[in-house]
Design a protein around this motif. Structure first.
Motif, short mmCIF file in Angstrom:
data_model
loop_
_atom_site.label_atom_id
_atom_site.label_comp_id
_atom_site.label_asym_id
_atom_site.label_seq_id
_atom_site.Cartn_x
_atom_site.Cartn_y
_atom_site.Cartn_z
N LEU A 35 0.83 -1.21 0.00
CA LEU A 35 0.00 0.00 0.00
C LEU A 35 0.86 1.27 0.00
CD1 LEU A 35 -2.90 -0.89 2.50
CD2 LEU A 35 -2.67 -1.43 0.06
N ALA A 36 1.93 1.27 0.79
CA ALA A 36 2.80 2.45 0.84
C ALA A 36 3.50 2.65 -0.49
CB ALA A 36 3.83 2.30 1.97
N THR A 37 3.95 1.58 -1.09
CA THR A 37 4.62 1.64 -2.39
C THR A 37 3.68 2.24 -3.43
OG1 THR A 37 6.00 -0.27 -1.90
CG2 THR A 37 5.60 0.19 -4.23
N LEU A 38 2.46 1.77 -3.43
CA LEU A 38 1.50 2.25 -4.43
C LEU A 38 1.11 3.70 -4.18
CD1 LEU A 38 -0.13 1.54 -6.87
CD2 LEU A 38 -1.88 0.57 -5.38
N SER A 39 0.90 4.04 -2.93
CA SER A 39 0.52 5.41 -2.57
C SER A 39 1.60 6.39 -3.03
CB SER A 39 0.32 5.44 -1.05
OG SER A 39 0.48 6.69 -0.53
N MET A 40 2.84 6.02 -2.80
CA MET A 40 4.00 6.83 -3.21
C MET A 40 4.02 7.05 -4.72
SD MET A 40 7.71 5.50 -2.06
CE MET A 40 9.03 6.16 -3.07
N VAL A 41 3.81 5.98 -5.46
CA VAL A 41 3.85 6.07 -6.92
C VAL A 41 2.66 6.89 -7.44
CG1 VAL A 41 3.65 4.70 -9.04
CG2 VAL A 41 5.19 3.96 -7.20
N LEU A 42 1.50 6.72 -6.86
CA LEU A 42 0.32 7.48 -7.30
C LEU A 42 0.51 8.97 -7.04
CD1 LEU A 42 -2.46 5.06 -5.99
CD2 LEU A 42 -1.83 5.43 -8.40
N ASN A 43 1.09 9.32 -5.89
CA ASN A 43 1.37 10.73 -5.61
C ASN A 43 2.46 11.27 -6.55
OD1 ASN A 43 -0.54 11.11 -3.53
ND2 ASN A 43 0.86 10.24 -2.00
N ALA A 44 3.46 10.46 -6.83
CA ALA A 44 4.54 10.90 -7.73
C ALA A 44 3.99 11.14 -9.15
CB ALA A 44 5.65 9.85 -7.76
N LEU A 45 2.99 10.37 -9.55
CA LEU A 45 2.39 10.54 -10.87
C LEU A 45 1.31 11.62 -10.87
CD1 LEU A 45 2.02 6.76 -11.86
CD2 LEU A 45 3.65 8.40 -12.84
N ALA A 46 1.08 12.25 -9.70
CA ALA A 46 0.05 13.28 -9.55
C ALA A 46 -1.32 12.78 -10.00
CB ALA A 46 0.44 14.56 -10.30
N ILE A 47 -1.64 11.57 -9.59
CA ILE A 47 -2.98 11.04 -9.84
C ILE A 47 -3.88 11.48 -8.68
CG2 ILE A 47 -4.36 8.91 -9.97
CD1 ILE A 47 -2.03 7.67 -11.55
N ASP A 48 -4.98 12.09 -9.05
CA ASP A 48 -5.92 12.66 -8.07
C ASP A 48 -6.84 11.54 -7.56
OD1 ASP A 48 -8.07 13.95 -6.82
OD2 ASP A 48 -8.21 15.53 -8.33
N PRO A 49 -6.86 11.31 -6.23
CA PRO A 49 -7.74 10.24 -5.71
C PRO A 49 -9.23 10.55 -5.84
CG PRO A 49 -6.68 11.39 -3.89
CD PRO A 49 -6.07 11.95 -5.15
N ARG A 50 -9.56 11.79 -6.16
CA ARG A 50 -10.94 12.21 -6.40
C ARG A 50 -11.82 12.08 -5.15
NH1 ARG A 50 -11.21 13.43 -11.41
NH2 ARG A 50 -13.47 13.44 -11.50
N ARG A 51 -11.19 11.99 -3.98
CA ARG A 51 -11.94 12.09 -2.73
C ARG A 51 -10.99 12.60 -1.67
NH1 ARG A 51 -11.81 6.57 -0.01
NH2 ARG A 51 -10.29 5.44 -1.25
N LYS A 52 -11.56 13.13 -0.61
CA LYS A 52 -10.74 13.80 0.38
C LYS A 52 -10.00 12.83 1.29
CE LYS A 52 -13.92 17.21 1.34
NZ LYS A 52 -14.43 18.29 2.20
N TRP A 53 -8.80 13.25 1.64
CA TRP A 53 -7.96 12.51 2.60
C TRP A 53 -8.15 13.15 3.98
CZ3 TRP A 53 -2.96 14.97 3.99
CH2 TRP A 53 -2.21 14.22 4.89
#
Lengths: 232, 232
Positions: free
Chosen positions: B58-76
């Motif tokens: 999960l941490a690996t994926l979260s890091m890559v998604l943020n690095a790619l500037a992919i918007d989760p489309r919901r609030k954190w």
């Protein structure tokens, strides 16, 4: 249909230069070659996101403590001893920090409580030239790191008071790399050192005191060793 | 009197080379000059620690998604949309991941569910030369990142199956930089690419399938745009 909330902010540039932009990369490579990114490697290895909107001081400190390999001497999760914001609870209740943020003085208190050696300066107690000396000193080794407490408005950024560590120095342009812990908002960025000084030379309205910076280092005497000697 | 728990592990070296060691810095600077650290800047900007002992995927994926500037489309948190491990809950219940970890297939599912484009390969479906091509491709741009699923024993490290992103490539020595998300345990480190291949070419006993790697990219068509078109 607008989506709720915000996806990052555009970094006002100038005055800042995005770390991952072509210009930012050029500054980075120049600074590496000049030997003023020696603190970067350890610090970036522990770069983290503040886990609450008001945890910038805690995230900054946690990052620096991990970069300095200071042992929290108690468990975080599983068997591991490790700093995150939740471990920094000895000077101010976490709930209060969550609601109101944290003052410069309390961050100094937390760093000392965690076992680090701290030299702290409000802008009223020092000069921009002394600040530059501390930044340079930290940039050429990985034994100490500079934490800055500043107001974002000086950089045309949204928000108010903020803490972040300094990740390196580029002497040619007199710029510093801010490893902004509000990573959901702005990427790491270079800013002119004199402008960061201006941003620190502002008053925290809650305490009525000026902001400033601190240099955080490993303790000269290992507290673990001391402890061992005492209990023997 | 021994203190409870563990403060990091010593990185077995060889085969790994600590990122912040003199040798690690030399590899890093060489690789920057060769143009094979272009993915590093964005990825390191979002480097994070897995927040639970079994959250490496999960941490690996979260890091890559943020690095790619992919918007989760919901609030954190607060008004901010941002990925952390808690946002990655659409393919497997978080409680299950916390207790048992996550399989290669479920990480692929999560990356797709988050809106990324994924090309995934188990070692049985590809070759070490193809793996090297993907690593090289990702190292020269910041549009895609490689995630590796491997067994730590190949590197003489403690632990078993693990996920982490690849932060760069050094062609001269054929080494890759592993940005190990278990930062409380090991620092980022360089390893021989062929050894990483061996570490991936192992069987996950839970699923009976081989490990492997995936290349994660921004979607070609923005899902936000698609969504807008659909609801119009």
């Amino acid at each position: 249909m607008a989506m709720a909330g915000l996806y990052r902010r555009v970094l006002p540039s100038p005055p800042a230069i995005d770390f991952a932009s072509n210009e930012g990369k050029k500054l980075f490579i120049d600074a590496i070659q000049a030997g003023t990114m020696e603190g970067f490697y350890k610090l970036i290895s522990y770069f983290q996101t503040q886990s609450e909107p008001a945890y910038c001081g805690l995230a900054t400190l946690s990052m620096v403590l991990n970069a300095l390999a200071i042992d929290p001497r108690r468990k975080w999760k599983g068997p591991w001893r490790w700093f995150d914001e939740s471990m920094l609870d000895c000077c101010e209740p976490l709930e209060k920090v969550k609601a109101e943020g944290i003052s410069f003085g309390k961050v100094v208190c937390l760093a000392q409580c965690a076992g680090a050696e701290v030299q702290a300066f409000r802008t009223s107690q020092t000069t921009v030239d002394q600040f530059r000396q501390f930044v340079k000193k930290c940039s050429v080794s990985d034994g100490s790191h500079v934490v800055s407490s500043y107001h974002r408005a000086t950089f045309k950024q949204t928000g108010t008071g903020h803490f972040s560590p300094i990740g390196g120095y580029h002497a040619g342009s007199d710029m510093v790399l801010i490893l902004d812990v509000a990573r959901f908002k702005y990427p790491p960025h270079w800013v002119p050192l004199t402008l960061l000084w201006e941003a620190m030379d502002t008053t925290d309205e809650k305490t009525g005191q000026q902001r400033g910076f601190m240099m955080i280092s490993r303790p000269r005497r290992d507290p673990g060793l001391l402890y061992t000697l005492v209990i023997v």
